[in-house]
Design a protein around this motif. Structure first.
Motif, PDB file in Angstrom:
ATOM      1  N   VAL A  34       0.853  -1.195   0.000  1.00 22.83           N
ATOM      2  CA  VAL A  34       0.000   0.000   0.000  1.00 22.83           C
ATOM      3  C   VAL A  34       0.888   1.242   0.000  1.00 22.83           C
ATOM      4  O   VAL A  34       0.634   2.207  -0.726  1.00 22.83           O
ATOM      5  CB  VAL A  34      -0.979  -0.004   1.197  1.00 22.83           C
ATOM      6  CG1 VAL A  34      -1.637   1.361   1.381  1.00 22.83           C
ATOM      7  CG2 VAL A  34      -2.051  -1.073   0.994  1.00 22.83           C
ATOM      8  N   GLY A  35       1.964   1.223   0.766  1.00 25.35           N
ATOM      9  CA  GLY A  35       2.909   2.341   0.790  1.00 25.35           C
ATOM     10  C   GLY A  35       3.531   2.594  -0.566  1.00 25.35           C
ATOM     11  O   GLY A  35       3.684   3.742  -1.003  1.00 25.35           O
ATOM     12  N   TRP A  36       3.887   1.524  -1.274  1.00 27.46           N
ATOM     13  CA  TRP A  36       4.480   1.623  -2.601  1.00 27.46           C
ATOM     14  C   TRP A  36       3.500   2.289  -3.573  1.00 27.46           C
ATOM     15  O   TRP A  36       3.841   3.238  -4.288  1.00 27.46           O
ATOM     16  CB  TRP A  36       4.875   0.226  -3.069  1.00 27.46           C
ATOM     17  CG  TRP A  36       5.509   0.121  -4.416  1.00 27.46           C
ATOM     18  CD1 TRP A  36       5.982   1.134  -5.196  1.00 27.46           C
ATOM     19  CD2 TRP A  36       5.755  -1.082  -5.142  1.00 27.46           C
ATOM     20  NE1 TRP A  36       6.499   0.621  -6.370  1.00 27.46           N
ATOM     21  CE2 TRP A  36       6.372  -0.733  -6.351  1.00 27.46           C
ATOM     22  CE3 TRP A  36       5.505  -2.427  -4.876  1.00 27.46           C
ATOM     23  CZ2 TRP A  36       6.748  -1.677  -7.310  1.00 27.46           C
ATOM     24  CZ3 TRP A  36       5.891  -3.362  -5.826  1.00 27.46           C
ATOM     25  CH2 TRP A  36       6.504  -2.999  -7.021  1.00 27.46           C
ATOM     26  N   VAL A  37       2.261   1.807  -3.597  1.00 29.32           N
ATOM     27  CA  VAL A  37       1.249   2.323  -4.525  1.00 29.32           C
ATOM     28  C   VAL A  37       0.934   3.792  -4.231  1.00 29.32           C
ATOM     29  O   VAL A  37       0.860   4.616  -5.149  1.00 29.32           O
ATOM     30  CB  VAL A  37      -0.028   1.452  -4.472  1.00 29.32           C
ATOM     31  CG1 VAL A  37      -1.181   2.124  -5.198  1.00 29.32           C
ATOM     32  CG2 VAL A  37       0.250   0.071  -5.060  1.00 29.32           C
ATOM     33  N   THR A  38       0.767   4.131  -2.964  1.00 32.45           N
ATOM     34  CA  THR A  38       0.429   5.520  -2.630  1.00 32.45           C
ATOM     35  C   THR A  38       1.624   6.440  -2.865  1.00 32.45           C
ATOM     36  O   THR A  38       1.451   7.596  -3.231  1.00 32.45           O
ATOM     37  CB  THR A  38      -0.093   5.647  -1.185  1.00 32.45           C
ATOM     38  OG1 THR A  38       0.860   5.087  -0.285  1.00 32.45           O
ATOM     39  CG2 THR A  38      -1.424   4.943  -1.018  1.00 32.45           C
ATOM     40  N   ALA A  39       2.836   5.912  -2.713  1.00 35.26           N
ATOM     41  CA  ALA A  39       4.042   6.727  -2.952  1.00 35.26           C
ATOM     42  C   ALA A  39       4.147   7.167  -4.412  1.00 35.26           C
ATOM     43  O   ALA A  39       4.685   8.237  -4.694  1.00 35.26           O
ATOM     44  CB  ALA A  39       5.303   5.954  -2.549  1.00 35.26           C
TER      45      ALA A  39
END
Length: 159
Positions: A131-136
């Motif tokens: 989720v962190g990767w996608v939102t980043a």
């Protein structure tokens, strides 16, 4: 030859054909609200791992248009690696669309990346990372049970 996509009724089409069909779908009802949803699921057997990426243009409250692509690899047994590959394939497709000028100034669509992870089971340990990767990179991430592009649509074509 680039990545091949499939329409459930029309069969195999190119990335350019898919983009053209999506534009036509939007033109047919300019007043509707649209959302772009991309998700990848995978299935591993002793022969290999099959990845299926679904791309859905949702005309909110009025149906949807969807396509999918398939990629095969050697068997990937490591769950973390496979979830990362699924996420990578979804994000790569979004980048390919952008490179083709899709989602430019003339078309602003909300984009959701659906991840095949959830709060139950082994994938719960990976939620924060993917989720962190996608939102980043600027997209909205959805996890199960809200990740229907990965857990329902793409999943159907991995079988």
């Amino acid at each position: 030859m680039g990545l091949q996509f499939y329409h459930p009724r029309k069969g195999r089409i190119s990335l350019d054909q898919m983009i053209s069909e999506i534009y036509s779908f939007i033109e047919a009802d300019r007043n509707a609200v649209y959302k772009m949803v991309i998700g990848t699921d995978s299935q591993t057997s002793h022969k290999g791992t099959l990845f299926v990426t679904a791309i859905i243009l949702h005309r909110v409250g009025k149906g949807a248009l969807f396509y999918y692509s398939k990629k095969r690899s050697r068997p990937l047994l490591d769950l973390r690696y496979r979830i990362y590959k699924e996420t990578e394939y979804s994000l790569t497709l979004m980048e390919q669309l952008k490179e083709k000028g899709f989602l430019g100034a003339s078309l602003e669509l909300p984009v959701e990346i659906h991840l095949d992870v959830g709060r139950k089971g082994e994938t719960r340990k990976l939620i924060q990372e993917v989720v962190g990767w996608v939102t980043a990179v600027g997209y909205t991430a959805k996890i199960k049970p809200d990740a229907y592009a990965a857990s329902a649509v793409a999943d159907r074509f991995t079988k």
